[in-house]
Design a protein around this motif. Structure first.
Motif, PDB file in Angstrom:
ATOM      1  N   GLU A 189       2.316   1.778  -3.421  1.00 27.41           N
ATOM      2  CA  GLU A 189       1.320   2.303  -4.347  1.00 27.41           C
ATOM      3  C   GLU A 189       1.118   3.802  -4.124  1.00 27.41           C
ATOM      4  O   GLU A 189       1.007   4.575  -5.079  1.00 27.41           O
ATOM      5  CB  GLU A 189      -0.012   1.567  -4.164  1.00 27.41           C
ATOM      6  CG  GLU A 189      -0.003   0.145  -4.682  1.00 27.41           C
ATOM      7  CD  GLU A 189       0.246   0.089  -6.182  1.00 27.41           C
ATOM      8  OE1 GLU A 189      -0.489   0.748  -6.933  1.00 27.41           O
ATOM      9  OE2 GLU A 189       1.194  -0.606  -6.595  1.00 27.41           O
ATOM     10  N   GLY A 224     -10.348   0.286  -2.005  1.00 25.82           N
ATOM     11  CA  GLY A 224     -10.293  -1.011  -2.679  1.00 25.82           C
ATOM     12  C   GLY A 224      -9.988  -2.144  -1.722  1.00 25.82           C
ATOM     13  O   GLY A 224     -10.447  -3.277  -1.915  1.00 25.82           O
ATOM     14  N   TYR A 255      -9.328   5.444  -4.213  1.00 25.19           N
ATOM     15  CA  TYR A 255      -9.766   4.189  -4.808  1.00 25.19           C
ATOM     16  C   TYR A 255      -8.910   3.024  -4.307  1.00 25.19           C
ATOM     17  O   TYR A 255      -9.426   1.939  -4.017  1.00 25.19           O
ATOM     18  CB  TYR A 255      -9.679   4.265  -6.332  1.00 25.19           C
ATOM     19  CG  TYR A 255     -10.742   5.136  -6.967  1.00 25.19           C
ATOM     20  CD1 TYR A 255     -12.055   5.122  -6.509  1.00 25.19           C
ATOM     21  CD2 TYR A 255     -10.435   5.987  -8.023  1.00 25.19           C
ATOM     22  CE1 TYR A 255     -13.026   5.923  -7.086  1.00 25.19           C
ATOM     23  CE2 TYR A 255     -11.398   6.786  -8.604  1.00 25.19           C
ATOM     24  CZ  TYR A 255     -12.693   6.757  -8.142  1.00 25.19           C
ATOM     25  OH  TYR A 255     -13.652   7.543  -8.704  1.00 25.19           O
ATOM     26  N   VAL A 256      -7.600   3.239  -4.215  1.00 21.08           N
ATOM     27  CA  VAL A 256      -6.718   2.181  -3.716  1.00 21.08           C
ATOM     28  C   VAL A 256      -7.053   1.856  -2.262  1.00 21.08           C
ATOM     29  O   VAL A 256      -7.157   0.687  -1.879  1.00 21.08           O
ATOM     30  CB  VAL A 256      -5.237   2.586  -3.852  1.00 21.08           C
ATOM     31  CG1 VAL A 256      -4.333   1.616  -3.104  1.00 21.08           C
ATOM     32  CG2 VAL A 256      -4.835   2.647  -5.314  1.00 21.08           C
ATOM     33  N   LEU A 312       0.832  -1.202   0.000  1.00 20.06           N
ATOM     34  CA  LEU A 312       0.000   0.000   0.000  1.00 20.06           C
ATOM     35  C   LEU A 312       0.868   1.255   0.000  1.00 20.06           C
ATOM     36  O   LEU A 312       0.604   2.218  -0.731  1.00 20.06           O
ATOM     37  CB  LEU A 312      -0.913  -0.017   1.226  1.00 20.06           C
ATOM     38  CG  LEU A 312      -2.131   0.885   1.237  1.00 20.06           C
ATOM     39  CD1 LEU A 312      -3.035   0.576   0.059  1.00 20.06           C
ATOM     40  CD2 LEU A 312      -2.901   0.717   2.543  1.00 20.06           C
TER      41      LEU A 312
END
Length: 796
Positions: free
Chosen positions: A304, A676, A672-673, A301
């Motif tokens: 990202e 998600g 969104y990540v 995470l």
């Protein structure tokens, strides 16, 4: 009791596997969120450029406010606070100080630009060439050897390059001219390390030098605290809901077994101890594995977020013991609480009643569950009303997801009442309907995670699209310019034949008190020809050097009207007072406040913004402004294909910039990540629950086979049951999302109609259907491979 617990776990491996998976995923999610929060709280950025200077003197990078109680609160500034150049002479005269190095820093053409006099801070040395001396001369770092800088001549290359920044040097005089801050400095390096007390500035040593060098890193820490806390809180609520549902299904499948224990004289306390022991054993096994997986998830995470630009690469992830330990404890406690809660009724009622309910489930819910469901529904209604009144992202973001989750919890509590199967034609439809009517609790346990998946996914996705669509509508209506220029000046654009008006625009943020507001700074001449803010009170004709226009939303929050005085802090903390000249409606497209360009331009890190041009020819503009990017109106306000890196510390569900000229906000891709992960957890819960539900029906399916039902008919019946549950879940999940989104949209955009892209919504429902049908079909096919007589003779 321990021996009995272990035998139970061994005897019902399939049933307990579902609870194990739910707890493992919960531990992983909580660990990953905890690592983000821990990084925000304890993370530190090592200095790079300032690493060679033992002491750095720079401005206080916080806005501070002392409350009536005497307690001071502080918020990070979004622009760098500069200090007077005269401090360098004062510091040089301090006893013990041998050398001071002055520093001017500003962004330029993708580089971090400085004056050559500050090269000694790192230190930078020349590998070849010479130092810049005249305007137009630059020195680049070793990483850009051979690079060309448009409009400048590279006269030297340094022997060094910094890991996290591309460095460019101008001559001292040229750097100070380009920075646009006469008589001010970014920082002062002091050699050697001495104790200093400096007026109008702060002294930074050790790791604090990294914080003042990388202001984005400090803002990223705050963003991680906000994101980790919001995401972690949401994850805990979702995890608890999923774990309770999983244990409820497991207890439901063992209802006869527990009733028999009661019938052979096991006391309620003994049964509770047995169930608690099972939950504890599963939690202790799942917790460490989930925490380990969560560490890997947290690392992914963080990587990202770095790739998306939300977190700088030089803010390393903190991998400490606290998040895994907290996740382990949360997992164990959640398992215990879920198991006790799920078994409460079957343990508390009399043995005869327990056996009766195991053979023929009760047709109505206990009054306590109905009361709890109605109470949670009332809470969801209150949250929905509150959400509809919230007009800021910081306030509405956490309430939005909480509202959707509260509605879902109400559905979970009242699930057996809501789980009314509708009539389906055909033999398999008749069988499916009869099965669902007889097993409403089982159907409700399937409907709950499906509803959660659809509601959470739709809410997460369409909060973004609703805000982007509202911003886009305001820009479409408000931008009158024919062209948008980047890298040029309004003065140059006005000299181009055919240009009617040119408005320089800067994006920044200001604080009123400690509350942050997005702002744009504009030149007033010809403003009406380039943008229409949708003025609802006052007039932009009164807009001058010490005035401001305020969006209607911000005016309500600040309780100001036309003619009122407003005290604020500019982006670098400089106090200013303006008079409200107008109130406008299009705050989403143009920011909360519109301020004079002359007031703001000297208080931003990068004074080069955009220029809106009315009239003129694009080719003529490109010819007159070499090196500038000229966009036509349609291209400039079209929705961005990808989101720029975030520049604000907005919360988890904040919006992304819709266009090339919209106010800069946080990166939608980051949200969104983050969400998600929650959606993936919900998807795992759907698969887990359906697999558990189907696997537990091996004897029932075997009986159907023995009375003549074919394998194809059994599979069709199961698909029909799943499709029925999916249809109900779609209706409930969509309804929850629409109610939540309508309330969110009412508060944030003034319209109760959210924007839901049809294809995206269809993709969500299709994905949920594929998950549900696959999770039903795969275990069913394994079960049907076993001969019916053998399946009836085996123990589960």
């Amino acid at each position: 009791m321990t021996n009995l617990v272990m035998k139970m776990l061994t005897h019902r491996k399939a049933g307990f596997a579902g609870a194990f998976v739910a707890l493992l995923c919960a531990a992983a999610l909580v660990t990953a969120c905890g690592m983000l929060l821990d990084t925000g709280l304890r993370g530190a950025v090592a200095p790079e450029r300032y690493a060679g200077a033992p002491v750095i003197v720079a401005g206080d990078q916080y806005a501070r406010l002392t409350k009536e109680s005497g307690k001071e609160k502080a918020k990070a500034l979004t622009e760098r606070r500069w200090i007077p150049a005269s401090l360098a002479g004062e510091i040089a005269r301090t006893p013990g100080v041998e050398k001071v190095v002055t520093e001017v820093t500003f962004p330029y053409a993708g580089f971090t630009a400085h004056g050559w006099e500050s090269a000694g801070l790192t230190p930078f040395t020349l590998a070849r060439g010479r130092a810049p001396e005249a305007p137009g001369e630059v020195v680049v770092d070793a990483r850009h050897s051979g690079a060309t800088i448009p409009g400048h001549r590279v006269v030297g290359v340094t022997a060094q390059a910094l890991p996290s920044q591309d460095t460019l040097f101008f001559s001292t005089e040229e750097a100070r001219r380009l920075a646009g801050r006469p008589g001010q400095l970014t920082a002062i390096g002091v050699f050697p390390q001495v104790d200093l007390t400096v007026r109008d500035a702060q002294v930074y040593t050790g790791a604090a030098r990294g914080a003042v060098e990388f202001l984005d890193a400090e803002n990223a820490r705050i963003r991680l605290i906000s994101l980790g806390g919001a995401l972690g809180g949401t994850a805990l609520i979702v995890a608890m809901l999923v774990v309770v549902g999983t244990f409820a299904l497991s207890i439901q499948q063992r209802q006869r077994e527990i009733a028999l224990l009661r019938a052979v004289a096991a006391t309620p306390r003994q049964v509770r101890r047995l169930i608690s022991g099972e939950a504890l054993a599963i939690g202790v096994a799942a917790g460490p594995l989930g925490a380990g997986a969560g560490i890997l998830l947290g690392i992914w995470l963080h990587r990202e977020f770095v790739g998306l630009g939300a977190v700088p690469a030089n803010l390393p992830l903190v991998v400490g013991p606290f998040p895994p330990i907290a996740a382990f404890l949360c997992t164990v406690l959640a398992g215990l609480a879920a198991a006790r809660l799920a078994a409460r009724r079957v343990v508390s009622i009399r043995p005869v009643e327990a056996l009766g309910e195991a053979g023929l489930p009760a047709r109505r819910l206990p009054w306590s569950r109905i009361a709890a469901g109605l109470l949670v529904t009332a809470g969801a209604v209150v949250l929905t009303v509150v959400l509809a009144s919230l007009t800021t992202e910081a306030a509405s973001s956490p309430v939005t997801m909480l509202t959707a989750l509260t509605w879902t919890i109400a559905v979970a509590l009242l699930g057996p009442v809501l789980a009314v199967p509708f009539r389906v034609p055909g033999v398999t439809g008749h069988l499916a309907r009869r099965n669902l009517r007889a097993g409403r609790k089982r159907m409700a346990s399937v409907v709950t995670p499906l509803t959660l998946l659809i509601a959470v996914t739709c809410t997460s996705l369409f909060v973004q699209t609703t805000m982007e669509a509202a911003t886009q509508r305001e820009l479409d209506a408000g931008v009158r310019a024919d062209h948008v220029i980047r890298g040029g000046t309004a003065a140059d654009a006005r000299r181009v034949p055919g240009v009617e008006a040119a408005t320089a625009v800067l994006r920044t943020s200001v604080r009123v008190g400690l509350d942050k507001y997005t702002a744009q700074a504009v030149t007033p001449d010809g403003l009406g020809a380039t943008m229409d803010l949708g003025v609802v009170a006052g007039s932009l004709a009164r807009f001058g050097d010490r005035s401001a226009a305020v969006s209607s939303t911000a005016a309500d929050r600040l309780d100001v009207a036309v003619g009122d005085r407003l005290s604020l802090l500019l982006g670098d903390g400089t106090p200013a007072q303006v008079e409200v000249a107008a109130v406008y409606a299009r705050g989403l497209g143009f920011g909360d406040l519109t301020l004079p360009y002359a007031l703001v331009s000297g208080h931003v890190d990068d004074p080069r913004g955009t220029v809106l041009v009315a009239g003129g020819d694009r080719t003529a503009l490109e010819r007159a402004l070499p090196g500038a990017t000229v966009l036509d109106h349609v291209v400039a306000i079209a929705p961005a294909a990808s989101n720029a890196p975030a520049t604000s510390n907005a919360p988890a569900t904040a919006i992304a910039p819709a266009t090339a000229i919209a106010p800069a906000t946080s990166n939608a891709a980051v949200n969104y990540v983050a969400m998600g992960l929650i959606i993936a957890f919900c998807a795992i819960a759907v698969v887990n629950t359906l697999a558990m539900s189907t696997s537990a029906r091996s004897r029932e399916l075997a009986l159907l086979r023995l009375v003549g039902t074919t394998r194809r008919q059994v599979l069709r019946m199961l698909r029909t049951e799943t499709a029925t549950a999916l249809a109900l879940s779609t209706a409930l999940g969509t309804g929850i999302a629409l109610v939540t989104l309508a309330a969110f949209s009412t508060g944030m955009t003034g319209s109760a109609l959210p924007y839901v892209p049809p294809l995206t919504y269809l993709a969500v429902i299709t994905a949920a259907a594929v998950l549900a049908l696959t999770a039903t079909a795969i275990p069913a096919r394994f079960i049907l491979r076993t001969p019916p007589a053998e399946a009836l003779g085996t123990r589960e």
